[in-house]
Design a protein around this motif. Structure first.
Motif, PDB file in Angstrom:
ATOM      1  N   LEU A   1       0.819  -1.209   0.000  1.00 18.12           N
ATOM      2  CA  LEU A   1       0.000   0.000   0.000  1.00 18.12           C
ATOM      3  C   LEU A   1       0.854   1.261   0.000  1.00 18.12           C
ATOM      4  N   LEU A   2       1.906   1.269   0.802  1.00 24.95           N
ATOM      5  CA  LEU A   2       2.767   2.450   0.857  1.00 24.95           C
ATOM      6  C   LEU A   2       3.536   2.639  -0.453  1.00 24.95           C
ATOM      7  N   ALA A   3       3.904   1.536  -1.106  1.00 24.48           N
ATOM      8  CA  ALA A   3       4.593   1.637  -2.394  1.00 24.48           C
ATOM      9  C   ALA A   3       3.674   2.281  -3.436  1.00 24.48           C
ATOM     10  N   ILE A   4       2.406   1.888  -3.444  1.00 26.85           N
ATOM     11  CA  ILE A   4       1.443   2.475  -4.376  1.00 26.85           C
ATOM     12  C   ILE A   4       1.249   3.960  -4.070  1.00 26.85           C
TER      13      ILE A   4
ATOM     14  N   LEU B   1       3.327   5.961  -2.533  1.00 26.40           N
ATOM     15  CA  LEU B   1       4.556   6.703  -2.827  1.00 26.40           C
ATOM     16  C   LEU B   1       4.651   7.020  -4.313  1.00 26.40           C
ATOM     17  N   LEU B   2       4.198   6.089  -5.144  1.00 27.05           N
ATOM     18  CA  LEU B   2       4.205   6.307  -6.596  1.00 27.05           C
ATOM     19  C   LEU B   2       3.321   7.500  -6.956  1.00 27.05           C
ATOM     20  N   PHE B   3       2.096   7.503  -6.441  1.00 31.13           N
ATOM     21  CA  PHE B   3       1.178   8.598  -6.755  1.00 31.13           C
ATOM     22  C   PHE B   3       1.638   9.909  -6.125  1.00 31.13           C
ATOM     23  N   ALA B   4       2.215   9.833  -4.918  1.00 29.50           N
ATOM     24  CA  ALA B   4       2.696  11.045  -4.268  1.00 29.50           C
ATOM     25  C   ALA B   4       3.834  11.676  -5.062  1.00 29.50           C
ATOM     26  N   THR B   5       4.692  10.839  -5.630  1.00 33.33           N
ATOM     27  CA  THR B   5       5.799  11.337  -6.442  1.00 33.33           C
ATOM     28  C   THR B   5       5.282  11.989  -7.716  1.00 33.33           C
ATOM     29  N   LEU B   6       4.249  11.404  -8.290  1.00 34.68           N
ATOM     30  CA  LEU B   6       3.681  11.956  -9.519  1.00 34.68           C
ATOM     31  C   LEU B   6       3.035  13.312  -9.278  1.00 34.68           C
TER      32      LEU B   6
ATOM     33  N   TYR C   1       3.037  14.607  -0.372  1.00 33.23           N
ATOM     34  CA  TYR C   1       3.445  13.517   0.507  1.00 33.23           C
ATOM     35  C   TYR C   1       2.760  13.566   1.875  1.00 33.23           C
ATOM     36  N   GLY C   2       1.901  14.561   2.086  1.00 33.10           N
ATOM     37  CA  GLY C   2       1.273  14.714   3.391  1.00 33.10           C
ATOM     38  C   GLY C   2       0.440  13.520   3.807  1.00 33.10           C
ATOM     39  N   ASP C   3      -0.331  12.963   2.871  1.00 30.15           N
ATOM     40  CA  ASP C   3      -1.182  11.830   3.207  1.00 30.15           C
ATOM     41  C   ASP C   3      -0.360  10.603   3.603  1.00 30.15           C
ATOM     42  N   ILE C   4       0.793  10.409   2.961  1.00 29.50           N
ATOM     43  CA  ILE C   4       1.647   9.266   3.303  1.00 29.50           C
ATOM     44  C   ILE C   4       2.138   9.395   4.740  1.00 29.50           C
ATOM     45  N   VAL C   5       2.533  10.602   5.135  1.00 27.81           N
ATOM     46  CA  VAL C   5       3.000  10.830   6.510  1.00 27.81           C
ATOM     47  C   VAL C   5       1.884  10.512   7.499  1.00 27.81           C
ATOM     48  N   ALA C   6       0.672  10.990   7.214  1.00 29.70           N
ATOM     49  CA  ALA C   6      -0.465  10.749   8.104  1.00 29.70           C
ATOM     50  C   ALA C   6      -0.797   9.262   8.170  1.00 29.70           C
TER      51      ALA C   6
END
Length: 227
Positions: free
Chosen positions: A178-181, A183-188, A192-197
């Motif tokens: 899930l985090l890999a997916i 991270l891909l969208f966050a990079t695009l 990155y805020g949602d990943i941190v949360a």
């Protein structure tokens, strides 16, 4: 021959159903309002007004810190935001995860533990969101709480694999995917805020499981007394 007309909700703990219905009900209300069925012309702006009042925003947090004014109506954002979502798909995925993971966690731990993990994980995730990154988009939706349940689910698998002698790293396969997916969208999109949360929610849910799992609090007290 007897027909089984029992509801599928009978096998899901009531606390899980209640939280899922609350989130789904709010989303249905916003959908009906946007369609003009509820609230008339004012109903179209209901979602925007709710997100303005209850979404977690970095600028609001910075204002509270700068003025040392932690107003209750602003702090309410940190516990209310998991109930609100950006749209139907957003809410639908959260409800699906809630029903699946919530059932597992509530049955393995308790309904009270399920609610505690969901909301404390959402709270910690929101605090991580406003303290670690300077994110312009607001944080909204139940994913940090859901990731807390993923943390509890990983704990359940981790304990099971430990008992059977299996590789305990397998317990973290779901969160890794899930985090890999994400991270891909966050990079695009550069957000990155949602990943941190979500990661904050996962870590919180996993750690809380040491205390909230059956016998967890007793084991914690025993370790404290030994020290």
């Amino acid at each position: 021959m007897r027909c089984d007309d029992s509801s599928p909700f009978n096998v899901i703990p009531p606390a899980v159903v209640a939280l899922s219905v609350l989130i789904a009900g709010l989303e249905v209300m916003f959908q009906l309002a946007a369609a003009g069925i509820l609230g008339g012309q004012d109903g179209v702006g209901w979602r925007i007004a709710a997100l303005t009042d209850y979404a977690v925003r970095d600028d609001v947090w910075e204002w509270m810190l700068a003025n040392r004014n932690f107003r209750p109506d602003e702090l309410l954002r940190f516990v209310a935001y998991p109930l609100l979502h950006g749209g139907f798909v957003h809410a639908a995925f959260v409800v699906v995860f809630l029903l699946a993971l919530g059932k597992l966690v509530a049955e393995a731990f308790s309904s009270a533990a399920f609610l505690a993990i969901f909301w404390i994980s959402a709270l910690v995730g929101a605090l991580a969101f406003v303290t670690i990154l300077d994110s312009r988009p607001a944080l909204v939706g139940g994913y940090p709480g859901v990731y807390g349940l993923i943390g509890a689910f990983s704990f359940i698998q981790w304990v099971g694999l430990r008992g059977t002698g299996g590789s305990q790293f397998r317990a973290f396969q779901l969160i890794a995917i899930l985090l890999a997916i994400q991270l891909l969208f966050a990079t695009l999109y550069g957000q990155y805020g949602d990943i941190v949360a979500d990661l904050g929610g996962f870590v919180t849910g996993f750690l809380l499981s040491f205390l909230l799992s059956p016998g967890g609090w007793h084991r914690f007290l025993v370790k404290i007394r030994r020290r």
